[in-house]
Design an enzyme around this catalytic site. Structure first.
Site, short mmCIF file in Angstrom:
data_model
loop_
_atom_site.label_atom_id
_atom_site.label_comp_id
_atom_site.label_asym_id
_atom_site.label_seq_id
_atom_site.Cartn_x
_atom_site.Cartn_y
_atom_site.Cartn_z
N MET A 93 26.51 -10.00 -11.05
CA MET A 93 26.63 -8.51 -11.63
C MET A 93 27.87 -7.94 -11.06
SD MET A 93 22.98 -6.94 -12.52
CE MET A 93 22.47 -7.44 -10.91
N GLY A 181 26.98 -3.22 -8.32
CA GLY A 181 27.75 -4.44 -8.23
C GLY A 181 26.47 -5.26 -7.44
N SER A 182 25.98 -6.42 -7.73
CA SER A 182 24.69 -7.11 -7.19
C SER A 182 24.70 -8.48 -7.61
CB SER A 182 23.52 -6.34 -7.24
OG SER A 182 23.59 -5.66 -8.46
N ARG A 183 23.51 -9.10 -7.52
CA ARG A 183 23.08 -10.47 -7.92
C ARG A 183 21.53 -10.38 -8.34
NH1 ARG A 183 25.24 -15.53 -4.94
NH2 ARG A 183 23.54 -17.28 -5.13
#
Length: 212
Positions: A93, A181-183
């Protein structure tokens, strides 16, 4: 198919949005047209914390995407949280994606494990094992084990998870949020059939990642 209720702007962002709008209003009063950058920031905060309703596919075999973003991994990998070999699908993301996290299947949570860690770029493979992360291990309605892991990124500094071991989740149900922001990594049985490819853009809940 059905939808689930929630605020259009995620509650996690109300404070940030309020501060940004107040700052922009104050700047407008003080410096007039020079306040434009403050309004850009407020608009960014607004779009980051948006949380639109999604239509939930009801195919019992479907594994839904837990997040908006781009597919960065589709491969066989070791699931360290359930100690098994698995099909791993990862969604990255960026700051322009919706950051609510949703359950990919119906099931009951077996355990949740949180690990403090680094904040390297979530687009990198090593983020799955080195970054701050929160893993949910679930027994799906069909008895199979599904693991989904919130992973912090380069900018993300806050993983939020609102469920606990023993809770039941339904597909598409909102269970967490990651700021900035990430995953999300999803570990599935090796028998699962992937329906996405690396580089593909996906939408939380509406995109089917795989079939069990």
């Amino acid at each position: 198919m059905n939808t689930y209720p929630h605020p259009l702007i995620a509650r996690e962002g109300w404070l940030f949005l309020g501060i940004a709008v107040l700052a922009a209003l104050a700047a407008t009063q003080l410096i007039g047209a020079w306040s434009f950058p403050f309004w850009v920031i407020a608009l960014f905060v607004l779009q980051f914390f948006r949380d639109p309703a999604r239509v939930i596919p009801q195919d019992a075999k479907a594994v839904l995407s837990p997040a908006d973003g781009r597919i960065v991994v589709v491969e066989k990998a070791h699931d360290p949280y359930a100690n098994r070999e698995a099909l791993k699908i990862s969604v990255f993301m960026n700051v322009f994606n919706v950051h609510s996290n949703r359950s990919p299947v119906d099931g009951r949570i077996d355990k949740i494990e949180y690990f403090p860690g680094k904040f390297v770029n979530a687009d990198l493979d090593k983020a799955s094992t080195e970054n701050e992360r929160n893993a949910v291990v679930m027994t799906a309605a069909n008895g199979q084990t599904i693991t989904f892991v919130q992973v912090a990124g380069l900018i993300a500094r806050r993983i939020l998870c609102y469920v606990k071991a023993g809770d039941a989740l339904t597909r598409g149900q909102r269970y967490g949020f990651i700021r900035f922001g990430s995953r999300v990594d999803v570990y599935l049985p090796l028998s699962a059939r992937p329906l996405v490819t690396v580089g593909e853009k996906v939408s939380a809940t509406e995109t089917i990642l795989a079939e069990l």
